[in-house]
Motif scaffolding. Structure first.
Motif, PDB file in Angstrom:
ATOM      1  N   THR A 315       0.791  -1.157  -0.083  1.00 30.71           N
ATOM      2  CA  THR A 315      -0.245  -0.082  -0.030  1.00 30.71           C
ATOM      3  C   THR A 315       0.849   1.527   0.093  1.00 30.71           C
ATOM      4  O   THR A 315       0.439   2.194  -0.685  1.00 30.71           O
ATOM      5  CB  THR A 315      -0.918  -0.055   1.333  1.00 30.71           C
ATOM      6  N   LEU A 316       2.164   1.388   0.729  1.00 23.52           N
ATOM      7  CA  LEU A 316       2.728   2.434   0.652  1.00 23.52           C
ATOM      8  C   LEU A 316       3.419   2.617  -0.707  1.00 23.52           C
ATOM      9  O   LEU A 316       3.465   3.792  -1.031  1.00 23.52           O
ATOM     10  CB  LEU A 316       4.036   2.070   1.741  1.00 23.52           C
ATOM     11  N   TYR A 317       3.562   1.626  -1.455  1.00 23.85           N
ATOM     12  CA  TYR A 317       4.170   1.682  -2.796  1.00 23.85           C
ATOM     13  C   TYR A 317       3.095   2.315  -3.730  1.00 23.85           C
ATOM     14  O   TYR A 317       3.452   2.979  -4.524  1.00 23.85           O
ATOM     15  CB  TYR A 317       4.710   0.014  -3.350  1.00 23.85           C
ATOM     16  N   TRP A 318       1.642   1.815  -3.497  1.00 21.13           N
ATOM     17  CA  TRP A 318       0.814   2.679  -4.183  1.00 21.13           C
ATOM     18  C   TRP A 318       0.555   4.132  -4.018  1.00 21.13           C
ATOM     19  O   TRP A 318       0.538   4.762  -5.025  1.00 21.13           O
ATOM     20  CB  TRP A 318      -0.558   1.874  -3.947  1.00 21.13           C
ATOM     21  N   ALA A 319       0.657   4.358  -2.553  1.00 24.61           N
ATOM     22  CA  ALA A 319       0.954   5.856  -2.367  1.00 24.61           C
ATOM     23  C   ALA A 319       1.877   6.699  -2.883  1.00 24.61           C
ATOM     24  O   ALA A 319       1.644   7.675  -3.593  1.00 24.61           O
ATOM     25  CB  ALA A 319       0.856   6.026  -0.722  1.00 24.61           C
ATOM     26  N   LYS A 320       3.001   6.046  -3.308  1.00 23.32           N
ATOM     27  CA  LYS A 320       4.212   6.765  -3.762  1.00 23.32           C
ATOM     28  C   LYS A 320       3.854   6.779  -5.581  1.00 23.32           C
ATOM     29  O   LYS A 320       3.972   7.761  -6.175  1.00 23.32           O
ATOM     30  CB  LYS A 320       5.405   5.914  -3.695  1.00 23.32           C
ATOM     31  N   ALA A 321       3.268   5.409  -6.067  1.00 22.70           N
ATOM     32  CA  ALA A 321       3.025   5.418  -7.417  1.00 22.70           C
ATOM     33  C   ALA A 321       2.029   6.428  -7.827  1.00 22.70           C
ATOM     34  O   ALA A 321       1.912   6.926  -9.042  1.00 22.70           O
ATOM     35  CB  ALA A 321       2.737   3.966  -7.834  1.00 22.70           C
ATOM     36  N   ASP A 322       1.044   6.694  -6.694  1.00 19.10           N
ATOM     37  CA  ASP A 322      -0.269   7.462  -7.239  1.00 19.10           C
ATOM     38  C   ASP A 322       0.309   8.963  -7.057  1.00 19.10           C
ATOM     39  O   ASP A 322      -0.584   9.846  -7.274  1.00 19.10           O
ATOM     40  CB  ASP A 322      -1.313   7.126  -6.399  1.00 19.10           C
ATOM     41  N   ALA A 325       2.964  12.164  -1.299  1.00 21.08           N
ATOM     42  CA  ALA A 325       2.367  13.139  -0.332  1.00 21.08           C
ATOM     43  C   ALA A 325       0.878  12.863  -0.011  1.00 21.08           C
ATOM     44  O   ALA A 325      -0.049  13.717  -0.334  1.00 21.08           O
ATOM     45  CB  ALA A 325       2.463  14.575  -1.134  1.00 21.08           C
ATOM     46  N   ARG A 326       0.588  11.467   0.157  1.00 24.30           N
ATOM     47  CA  ARG A 326      -0.696  11.120   0.272  1.00 24.30           C
ATOM     48  C   ARG A 326      -0.630   9.695   0.982  1.00 24.30           C
ATOM     49  O   ARG A 326       0.106   8.937   1.330  1.00 24.30           O
ATOM     50  CB  ARG A 326      -1.305  10.905  -0.975  1.00 24.30           C
ATOM     51  N   TRP A 327      -2.004   9.440   1.422  1.00 20.69           N
ATOM     52  CA  TRP A 327      -2.252   8.167   2.158  1.00 20.69           C
ATOM     53  C   TRP A 327      -2.911   7.195   1.185  1.00 20.69           C
ATOM     54  O   TRP A 327      -3.980   7.829   0.500  1.00 20.69           O
ATOM     55  CB  TRP A 327      -2.716   8.378   3.639  1.00 20.69           C
ATOM     56  N   THR A 328      -2.894   5.965   1.242  1.00 15.52           N
ATOM     57  CA  THR A 328      -3.596   5.107   0.572  1.00 15.52           C
ATOM     58  C   THR A 328      -4.221   3.838   1.373  1.00 15.52           C
ATOM     59  O   THR A 328      -3.283   3.181   1.922  1.00 15.52           O
ATOM     60  CB  THR A 328      -2.800   4.654  -0.720  1.00 15.52           C
ATOM     61  N   LEU A 329      -5.319   3.577   1.337  1.00 14.94           N
ATOM     62  CA  LEU A 329      -5.851   2.467   1.755  1.00 14.94           C
ATOM     63  C   LEU A 329      -5.740   1.083   1.105  1.00 14.94           C
ATOM     64  O   LEU A 329      -6.057   1.066   0.055  1.00 14.94           O
ATOM     65  CB  LEU A 329      -7.305   2.755   2.378  1.00 14.94           C
ATOM     66  N   PHE A 330      -5.309  -0.118   1.925  1.00 18.56           N
ATOM     67  CA  PHE A 330      -5.159  -1.081   1.135  1.00 18.56           C
ATOM     68  C   PHE A 330      -6.553  -1.670   0.554  1.00 18.56           C
ATOM     69  O   PHE A 330      -7.508  -1.783   1.134  1.00 18.56           O
ATOM     70  CB  PHE A 330      -4.800  -2.264   2.358  1.00 18.56           C
ATOM     71  N   ASP A 331      -6.435  -2.111  -0.662  1.00 19.63           N
ATOM     72  CA  ASP A 331      -7.552  -2.521  -1.318  1.00 19.63           C
ATOM     73  C   ASP A 331      -7.056  -3.995  -1.843  1.00 19.63           C
ATOM     74  O   ASP A 331      -6.171  -4.219  -2.603  1.00 19.63           O
ATOM     75  CB  ASP A 331      -7.553  -1.527  -2.772  1.00 19.63           C
ATOM     76  N   PRO A 332      -7.919  -4.880  -1.486  1.00 20.54           N
ATOM     77  CA  PRO A 332      -7.846  -6.231  -1.649  1.00 20.54           C
ATOM     78  C   PRO A 332      -7.975  -6.748  -3.290  1.00 20.54           C
ATOM     79  O   PRO A 332      -6.937  -7.390  -3.642  1.00 20.54           O
ATOM     80  CB  PRO A 332      -9.141  -7.110  -0.948  1.00 20.54           C
ATOM     81  N   GLU A 333      -8.842  -6.061  -3.829  1.00 20.93           N
ATOM     82  CA  GLU A 333      -8.953  -6.229  -5.299  1.00 20.93           C
ATOM     83  C   GLU A 333      -7.703  -5.725  -6.102  1.00 20.93           C
ATOM     84  O   GLU A 333      -7.057  -6.546  -7.295  1.00 20.93           O
ATOM     85  CB  GLU A 333     -10.076  -5.667  -5.838  1.00 20.93           C
ATOM     86  N   ARG A 334      -6.958  -4.708  -5.776  1.00 18.98           N
ATOM     87  CA  ARG A 334      -5.801  -4.165  -6.446  1.00 18.98           C
ATOM     88  C   ARG A 334      -4.723  -4.971  -6.158  1.00 18.98           C
ATOM     89  O   ARG A 334      -3.905  -5.274  -6.919  1.00 18.98           O
ATOM     90  CB  ARG A 334      -5.666  -2.565  -5.980  1.00 18.98           C
ATOM     91  N   ASN A 335      -4.790  -5.611  -4.836  1.00 16.70           N
ATOM     92  CA  ASN A 335      -3.508  -6.176  -4.512  1.00 16.70           C
ATOM     93  C   ASN A 335      -3.811  -7.699  -5.270  1.00 16.70           C
ATOM     94  O   ASN A 335      -2.662  -8.339  -5.510  1.00 16.70           O
ATOM     95  CB  ASN A 335      -3.585  -6.493  -2.765  1.00 16.70           C
TER      96      ASN A 335
END
Length: 610
Positions: A315-322, A325-335
């Motif tokens: 999820t931290l990787y997603w926040a950086k890729a998105d 400077a943001r927070w991202t909630l874990f998404d089971p489908e995306r995972n």
């Protein structure tokens, strides 16, 4: 001399007839008494607290140190149960071991106890119980190990805490996390849930590189203070405040035990971002930083420390890729999509050797007469776990890891061999050309010209019956090796087509300098023709302009994604040369294409059965 009685010899050894004990026996008795007196004196004067206990656990005698430790006199300890004096009955395991020594079934027992000193302080004591030789009694001794425990605690604190931020380190974090997962699973009073905010600072390396590690360390310490304030203001659980830890580098974690849901974690993540975005004043240096945060909140049941951290890291990787400077909630489908992608990536290369790929072919039909001119080879992956996969599921992965070179070479060889086989099976029919997609990485990472030449020679297919499709972004602006390769392929007689034309920002004038034979209009233009009752004049004007430009450059035009007769009619009127799409046929197996060779205009019947 006869008749004399036995006496003692010169060495004091008993001789027959003597009634006195040997001199050595008198000495032994005297020595034993003296030794016993010395032992008693040593026992009484020893600094080590000691007591003799009988086989029932009752104190027979105790020394001054033992009495002082308990704040009383030695005589007051007589006839008391030792287990009560030093708390040996507080847990079953200790009590059982102690009783085994009293009964002579165990040679020694040692434990650590926390005792209350008469002056009010707490001390740690190491209690040892061992049998007294040649006696049914046991010796109980107590050593004050408070200093040792305090030293151990200090060393453990140093071992478990980060020296820069003074926060718990990775070791202590995982220890606390494992304990939280284990205790919550059996504690009916807990929420049964756990949360984690996993973050790192955006661009922290630049701070170290430009301002030095000393400033970087000050920044980390200041960040730790703000994180702790955020965690404290979020409230406390039954087990205390949230754990804030530095996991290494610029990575931090906030562990939320007994979380109440994702909203609690989201509020915490928002407060952390807001706190960190406030400027830092560090010894004359004013710095502004941001952070990316991965947020995970889930039930404790079925959760492991490893699984939770993997989810947080993803999820931290997603926040950086998105965008950071943001927070991202874990998404089971995306995972799940990521895991599937990873599984495909790890099995793609060997899948070629295992023969898991197959080709289907979609007809390219003349717009004017409806006769099939050629086919486009489309690769499918018959994956043992995920079923049949279309190219959009794995081609991008193959391009990223370089396996596109091996896969592309297999596709090219298989398609050319099939086209040549159709030609052999139907020697009197006009041969179909075969169009094969080529990734730009195949040009850079392999000798595409040599590959094509070798495969054409191997299969016996004429170069004019092979068309290579490259995307507009890959072809436009080509220079150096790619342009040279395209020119050599064109000189060889192979046709070059630009796929998905019109989706990029290409310079149309550049087309005149490329060895291109065909433009394939992107399907988005064709889909704009779907509303036959209210056509969009702008769409038709744009397509007509591109077709006219292509024809003036000596190029033919293929329209992709043709699905209706109305679209086909308008494209034919505009001047498109060939069409491809479900109106004519979906991609089909090679044996279905053989029907088109016998009956070149039979695409509509194939489309109905595809």
């Amino acid at each position: 001399m006869s008749g004399t009685s036995e006496g003692t010899g010169p060495a004091g050894v008993a001789v027959p007839g003597s009634t006195r004990p040997p001199v050595t026996e008198r000495h032994d008795v005297g020595r034993s008494v003296a030794e016993l007196r010395d032992y008693r004196a040593a026992f009484s004067a020893a600094h080590l607290a000691m007591a003799v206990v009988d086989h029932e656990g009752v104190v027979v005698t105790a020394n001054e140190a033992f009495a002082t430790l308990l704040g009383t006199e030695p005589v007051a300890l007589l006839d008391q149960h030792a287990a009560d004096l030093v708390d040996l009955a507080s847990d079953g395991r200790t009590w059982h071991a102690y009783r085994e020594v009293l009964r002579g079934r165990r040679s020694r027992f040692r434990c650590t106890r926390r005792l209350k000193h008469p002056d009010g302080r707490t001390l740690w004591a190491e209690v040892t119980v061992a049998p007294v030789p040649d006696s049914r009694n046991v010796m109980l001794s107590i050593a004050d190990i408070s200093d040792r425990r305090e030293l151990h605690a200090r060393l453990r604190h140093l071992q478990m805490h980060d020296p820069v931020t003074r926060l718990p380190n990775r070791t202590l974090f995982f220890e606390r996390l494992s304990a939280a997962l284990e205790s919550s699973a059996y504690d009916h009073g807990s929420t049964g849930r756990i949360g984690l905010c996993y973050l790192d600072l955006d661009g922290f390396k630049a701070v170290n590189d430009t301002l030095g590690h000393r400033v970087g360390d000050r920044l980390l310490a200041a960040v730790a203070t703000r994180l702790t304030e955020c965690a404290d203001s979020d409230g406390h659980t039954r087990s205390g405040g949230h754990l804030v830890a530095r996991l290494g580098g610029d990575e931090f974690a906030i562990l939320v035990e007994d979380s109440t849901g994702t909203e609690q974690l989201a509020d915490l993540a928002r407060s952390v971002l807001a706190a960190l975005q406030q400027p830092f004043d560090l010894a004359g240096q004013r710095l502004s930083v941001s952070a990316s945060i991965g947020v995970v909140e889930r039930a404790v049941a079925g959760t492991s420390a490893t699984g939770l951290m993997q989810a947080a890291d993803t999820t931290l990787y997603w926040a950086k890729a998105d965008g950071k400077a943001r927070w991202t909630l874990f998404d089971p489908e995306r995972n799940a999509h990521r895991m599937t992608r990873q599984a495909l990536s790890s099995t793609l290369r060997p899948a070629v050797d295992r023969g898991e790929f197959a080709l289907e072919y979609q007809p390219l039909v003349g717009m004017a007469d409806g006769v099939t001119r050629g086919v486009e080879a489309l690769v499918r992956w018959n994956h043992p776990q995920f079923g049949t996969l279309a190219p959009n599921r794995f081609i991008a992965i193959a391009e990223e890891d370089g396996s596109i070179v091996q896969l592309g070479r297999w596709v090219l060889r298989t398609a050319c061999r099939q086209a040549r086989q159709w030609q052999k099976d139907h020697p009197d029919a006009p041969p179909l050309f075969v169009s094969v997609n080529v990734a730009v990485r195949q040009v850079w990472d392999s000798d595409l010209v040599a590959d094509v030449a070798g495969i054409l020679a191997e299969t016996g297919l004429a170069p004019r019956l092979l068309q290579l499709e490259l995307t507009e972004s890959a072809v436009m602006g080509s220079a150096g090796r790619p342009l040279q390769a395209l020119q050599e392929l064109s000189d060889m007689g192979v046709r070059i087509a630009i796929d998905d034309f019109g989706t990029g920002y290409s310079n149309l004038a550049y087309l005149s300098r490329l060895p291109v034979s065909v433009l394939k209009l992107d399907g988005s233009f064709v889909r704009g023709f779907q509303d036959e009752a209210h056509p969009n004049p702008a769409d038709e004007t744009i397509v007509q302009a591109m077709v006219e430009l292509a024809h003036r450059l000596g190029l033919t035009v293929t329209a992709e994604c043709v699905e209706t007769a109305g679209q086909a009619s308008r494209l034919r009127r505009i001047g498109c040369d060939t069409g491809q799409g479900w109106l004519y046929s979906r991609a089909v197996a090679p044996e279905r294409i053989a029907e088109l060779i016998v009956r070149p205009s039979a695409v509509s019947s194939i489309a109905g059965r595809a």
